[in-house]
Design an enzyme around this catalytic site. Structure first.
Site, PDB file in Angstrom:
ATOM      1  CG  HIS A  91      -2.082  -3.633  -0.521  1.00  8.78           C
ATOM      2  ND1 HIS A  91      -0.751  -3.848  -0.259  1.00  8.78           N
ATOM      3  CD2 HIS A  91      -2.763  -4.625   0.093  1.00  8.78           C
ATOM      4  CE1 HIS A  91      -0.635  -4.931   0.473  1.00  8.78           C
ATOM      5  NE2 HIS A  91      -1.828  -5.428   0.709  1.00  8.78           N
ATOM      6  CG  ASP A 105     -10.008  -7.596   2.194  1.00 12.85           C
ATOM      7  OD1 ASP A 105     -10.122  -8.821   2.335  1.00 12.85           O
ATOM      8  OD2 ASP A 105      -9.165  -6.918   2.792  1.00 12.85           O
TER       9      ASP A 105
HETATM   10  N1  CMC Z   1     -10.109   5.513  -0.251  1.00 14.08           N
HETATM   11  C1  CMC Z   1      -9.761   6.821  -0.399  1.00 14.08           C
HETATM   12  N2  CMC Z   1      -8.503   7.282  -0.274  1.00 14.08           N
HETATM   13  C2  CMC Z   1      -7.558   6.401   0.047  1.00 14.08           C
HETATM   14  C3  CMC Z   1      -7.841   5.038   0.215  1.00 14.08           C
HETATM   15  C4  CMC Z   1      -9.161   4.597   0.055  1.00 14.08           C
HETATM   16  N3  CMC Z   1      -9.473   3.306   0.210  1.00 14.08           N
HETATM   17  N4  CMC Z   1      -6.695   4.374   0.523  1.00 14.08           N
HETATM   18  C5  CMC Z   1      -5.733   5.310   0.556  1.00 14.08           C
HETATM   19  N5  CMC Z   1      -6.250   6.529   0.252  1.00 14.08           N
HETATM   20  C6  CMC Z   1      -5.495   7.790   0.107  1.00 14.08           C
HETATM   21  C7  CMC Z   1      -5.103   8.357   1.475  1.00 14.08           C
HETATM   22  O1  CMC Z   1      -6.080   9.239   1.963  1.00 14.08           O
HETATM   23  C8  CMC Z   1      -3.808   9.053   1.141  1.00 14.08           C
HETATM   24  O2  CMC Z   1      -4.121  10.262   0.475  1.00 14.08           O
HETATM   25  P1  CMC Z   1      -3.155  11.559   0.640  1.00 14.08           P
HETATM   26  O3  CMC Z   1      -1.844  11.168   0.022  1.00 14.08           O
HETATM   27  O4  CMC Z   1      -3.876  12.645  -0.088  1.00 14.08           O
HETATM   28  O5  CMC Z   1      -3.051  11.814   2.114  1.00 14.08           O
HETATM   29  C9  CMC Z   1      -3.152   8.133   0.086  1.00 14.08           C
HETATM   30  O6  CMC Z   1      -4.267   7.469  -0.555  1.00 14.08           O
HETATM   31  C10 CMC Z   1      -2.204   7.105   0.679  1.00 14.08           C
HETATM   32  O7  CMC Z   1      -2.920   6.397   1.681  1.00 14.08           O
HETATM   33  P2  CMC Z   1      -2.302   5.863   3.044  1.00 14.08           P
HETATM   34  O8  CMC Z   1      -3.388   5.776   4.047  1.00 14.08           O
HETATM   35  O9  CMC Z   1      -1.086   6.677   3.393  1.00 14.08           O
HETATM   36  O10 CMC Z   1      -1.840   4.424   2.602  1.00 14.08           O
HETATM   37  P3  CMC Z   1      -1.421   3.244   3.548  1.00 14.08           P
HETATM   38  O11 CMC Z   1      -0.435   2.438   2.800  1.00 14.08           O
HETATM   39  O12 CMC Z   1      -1.004   3.747   4.886  1.00 14.08           O
HETATM   40  O13 CMC Z   1      -2.790   2.418   3.756  1.00 14.08           O
HETATM   41  C11 CMC Z   1      -4.595   0.941   3.367  1.00 14.08           C
HETATM   42  C12 CMC Z   1      -3.129   1.292   3.040  1.00 14.08           C
HETATM   43  C13 CMC Z   1      -4.910  -0.408   2.760  1.00 14.08           C
HETATM   44  C14 CMC Z   1      -4.747   0.839   4.887  1.00 14.08           C
HETATM   45  C15 CMC Z   1      -5.517   2.038   2.786  1.00 14.08           C
HETATM   46  O14 CMC Z   1      -5.395   2.067   1.383  1.00 14.08           O
HETATM   47  C16 CMC Z   1      -6.977   1.838   3.196  1.00 14.08           C
HETATM   48  O15 CMC Z   1      -7.393   2.298   4.268  1.00 14.08           O
HETATM   49  N6  CMC Z   1      -7.798   1.121   2.349  1.00 14.08           N
HETATM   50  C17 CMC Z   1      -9.149   0.796   2.701  1.00 14.08           C
HETATM   51  C18 CMC Z   1      -9.176  -0.393   3.646  1.00 14.08           C
HETATM   52  C19 CMC Z   1      -8.840  -1.698   2.929  1.00 14.08           C
HETATM   53  O16 CMC Z   1      -9.355  -1.994   1.866  1.00 14.08           O
HETATM   54  N7  CMC Z   1      -7.976  -2.492   3.571  1.00 14.08           N
HETATM   55  C20 CMC Z   1      -7.589  -3.820   3.062  1.00 14.08           C
HETATM   56  C21 CMC Z   1      -6.165  -3.859   2.648  1.00 14.08           C
HETATM   57  S1  CMC Z   1      -5.726  -5.304   1.687  1.00 14.08           S
HETATM   58  C22 CMC Z   1      -6.017  -6.668   2.683  1.00 14.08           C
HETATM   59  C23 CMC Z   1      -5.379  -6.705   4.001  1.00 14.08           C
HETATM   60  O17 CMC Z   1      -4.371  -6.059   4.285  1.00 14.08           O
HETATM   61  O18 CMC Z   1      -5.893  -7.427   4.831  1.00 14.08           O
END
Ligand code: CMC
Length: 431
Positions: A309, A366
């Site tokens: 998140h 989720d």
């Molecule tokens: N699985 C594997 N690696 C992950 C995941 C994941 N679910 N989420 C983040 N990472 C890694 C990402 O690859 C990055 O690694 P590195 O630092 O080595 O490059 C690090 O963690 C930080 O991730 P980010 O993408 O920069 O984080 P963000 O804040 O931009 O994204 C997120 C947040 C929720 C979009 C992301 O965690 C994600 O894609 N999660 C899966 C989708 C999900 O469950 N979304 C629902 C969010 S909660 C409800 C809502 O918002 O509606």
């Protein structure tokens, strides 16, 4: 609120400087007000994804991502989940205070008496292909409300804004159920106003004309709780979209339709559908290890859906409540879903894996919600629609707050241009 301290910023190359005040809210870190930065120094700020940017002041919802705290109008989500109901929470989000008995009854009455869709709106569904995704139908149907309620709506008029909020909260379940029923070829049901909000929705979803529906009250209770947990989450992507569209003075139904489209993406609300599909693909607890390895592989775009998140770097408090509820609801409904075992194994494996620990990736709202929706008989493609019904209260509360805030301006970010330098047009023959 105190706005006393100043951050001084000096651009040594031009010797231009800016004095930027700090703005503090009731809770949370103070923000640097960069409103005069461009005028003072000729520079913009660069923050793709808005990881360090507050786009607005808001008194609706507070999140402390490090502590795993979520407050609606100051009330902890755990207390609301235990003691309140979705309509009361909607009132709270919209009005800032919990309603007394008379206020609640008035609000419920108003919502209940705006639940019907315009009869002509039913025709819209006939235009969709039978296998259209329900989120696509929902976005289009909600946008079409602006065609029914546009000319007599003045976004500057508080009474008109309130009526838009009532209509949206009231009609969203009716429209959502129509999306589902059209997709399976069932006749659209009219809302039964002798039922309360969530039960009425479940009837519109599952009642067939040929026989009465017997509904387990556990289902309505569980869905009501999920709606409370999804009702608002401050400036997330879909709420920010609603505010950006709203900042142009657009019609509220069009603004909320934009929020629905933003919610649909798998990085946001579409994650609940993606989680269930992923758990099904993983299939059995034995395959969990392989899935975790794939999620860590930077050459693989595979991510663990329902994990991570932007704001929570600790347990998502909503996930904690849903996890507990998931076991309870399945037991009470007598459902034995092997996917719950896969989910628990996945959670356990990720929480002790260095990759997830270092990046502070925890299960989010989720991760377990889909297993509950499935136990309630809600099809996977409708999961994000459930989220949208609940989030409508938050979206419209933010839209109203935005219009009540004096001096609000159109949202208009800038960019760092990386394209071609200025060049002369060449005629086709010379290219
Ligand atoms: N699985 C594997 N690696 C992950 C995941 C994941 N679910 N989420 C983040 N990472 C890694 C990402 O690859 C990055 O690694 P590195 O630092 O080595 O490059 C690090 O963690 C930080 O991730 P980010 O993408 O920069 O984080 P963000 O804040 O931009 O994204 C997120 C947040 C929720 C979009 C992301 O965690 C994600 O894609 N999660 C899966 C989708 C999900 O469950 N979304 C629902 C969010 S909660 C409800 C809502 O918002 O509606």
């Amino acid at each position: 609120m105190s706005d006393s301290k100043i951050v001084k910023l000096l651009d040594e190359s031009s010797n231009r400087s800016s004095e930027l005040p700090l703005i503090s809210g009731t809770l949370g870190p103070a923000c640097i007000d960069i409103g005069t930065l461009y005028k003072d120094t000729g520079h913009f700020t660069y923050d793709p994804g808005y990881g360090s940017t507050a786009s607005t002041k808001s008194a609706i919802t507070y999140i402390d991502g490090d502590q795993g705290v979520l407050l609606y109008r100051g009330y902890p989500i755990e207390q609301l989940a235990e003691k309140s109901n979705f309509l009361e929470v909607s009132y709270l989000l919209l009005n800032g205070e919990l309603p007394n008995k008379t206020q609640f009854e008035g609000f419920e009455h108003e919502i209940t008496h705006h639940t019907m869709m315009h009869e002509a709106q039913k025709n819209f569904f006939q235009g969709f292909h039978h296998d259209a995704h329900p989120m696509a139908m929902l976005a289009a149907a909600v946008a079409s409300l602006s065609a029914f309620y546009h000319d007599d709506l003045d976004v500057e008029n508080p009474a008109d804004r309130k009526m838009a909020a009532i209509r949206l909260i009231a009609k969203m379940p009716t429209i959502a159920a129509a999306c589902f029923r059209y997709s399976i070829g069932w006749p659209v049901r009219y809302p039964r106003n002798n039922l309360e909000y969530v039960t009425r929705f479940l009837h519109m979803m599952f009642e067939v004309p040929s026989e009465p529906l017997t509904l387990n009250p556990v289902a309505a209770k569980a869905l009501d709780l999920l709606f409370i947990l999804h009702a608002d989450h401050e400036q997330n992507a879909s709420t920010s979209t609603v505010r950006l569209v709203g900042s142009t003075g657009a019609n509220p139904y069009a603004s909320i339709a934009a929020g629905i489209t933003a919610l649909w993406g798998p990085a946001h609300g579409g994650a609940n559908e993606a989680v269930l599909k992923q758990l099904e693909e993983i299939g059995t607890p034995d395959n969990v290890e392989k899935a975790v390895l794939r999620a860590k592989d930077k050459n693989d775009s595979f991510r663990l859906m329902g994990f991570g998140h932007r704001v929570y770097k600790n347990f998502d408090p909503r996930a904690k409540i849903i996890r507990e509820m998931c076991h309870k609801v399945l037991a009470e409904l007598g459902v034995n879903d092997p996917l719950l075992e896969v989910a628990m194994k996945l959670e356990e494996a990720a929480l002790k894996d260095d990759y997830f620990v270092e990046r502070k990736l925890y299960p989010n709202v989720d991760f377990y919600s889909g297993i509950i929706y499935k136990a309630l008989g809600i099809p996977t493609e409708m999961f994000t629609v459930m989220f949208a019904i609940a989030r409508t209260s938050g979206w419209i509360a933010h839209w109203i707050e935005q219009h009540e805030t004096p001096g609000s301006r159109i949202g208009r970010p800038r960019q760092i241009y990386t394209g071609a330098d200025v060049r002369d047009y060449t005629p086709t023959a010379k290219r």
